[in-house]
Scaffold this active site. Sequence first.
Site, PDB file in Angstrom:
ATOM      1  N   HIS A 101      -4.150   6.514   9.121  1.00  0.00           N
ATOM      2  CA  HIS A 101      -3.980   5.592   7.994  1.00  0.00           C
ATOM      3  C   HIS A 101      -5.317   4.937   7.713  1.00  0.00           C
ATOM      4  O   HIS A 101      -6.039   4.548   8.633  1.00  0.00           O
ATOM      5  CB  HIS A 101      -2.907   4.543   8.285  1.00  0.00           C
ATOM      6  N   HIS A 103      -6.971   1.691   6.331  1.00  0.00           N
ATOM      7  CA  HIS A 103      -6.700   0.295   5.969  1.00  0.00           C
ATOM      8  C   HIS A 103      -7.574  -0.056   4.762  1.00  0.00           C
ATOM      9  O   HIS A 103      -8.799   0.152   4.801  1.00  0.00           O
ATOM     10  CB  HIS A 103      -7.107  -0.653   7.106  1.00  0.00           C
TER      11      HIS A 103
END
Length: 116
Positions: A101, A103
């Site tokens: 992921h 951020h």
Amino acid sequence: MPEETIFSKIIRQEIPADIVYQDDLVTAFRDINAQAPTHILIIPNKHIPTANDIGEEDEPILGRIFTVAAKIAKEAGIAEDGYRLIMNCNTHGGQEVYHIHLHLLGGRPLGPMLSR
Ligand code: 5GP
């Protein structure tokens, strides 16, 4: 393939999340524990556990993750002032969820890159 994480359930919309963007390759949603006024996670729909597991075949996905991050930053009104993009890897990187992921953090000055 290691077990999928809670992020796969978010992609399939089996559990609640504040999804701000989704297409055939990626999903973006607000972090449940925001560290800045804007804190969004952009993730591949494909389960890739860590940055170490990104293959050449995933290059279109990684490109999409970055173009979507820039689009969301612009829509959130933080593109001009700036923002930070972070991907943590494994234990020394502080990775908690083993589904890569990016951020997207912004909306205030974020200070130096690393705390001492
Ligand atoms: P990491 O430390 O792996 O780079 O970041 C994981 C992030 O996922 C953390 O910032 C954490 O707050 C967020 N997170 C963990 N579980 C959930 C969840 O169920 N929903 C949402 N929206 N964010 C989550």
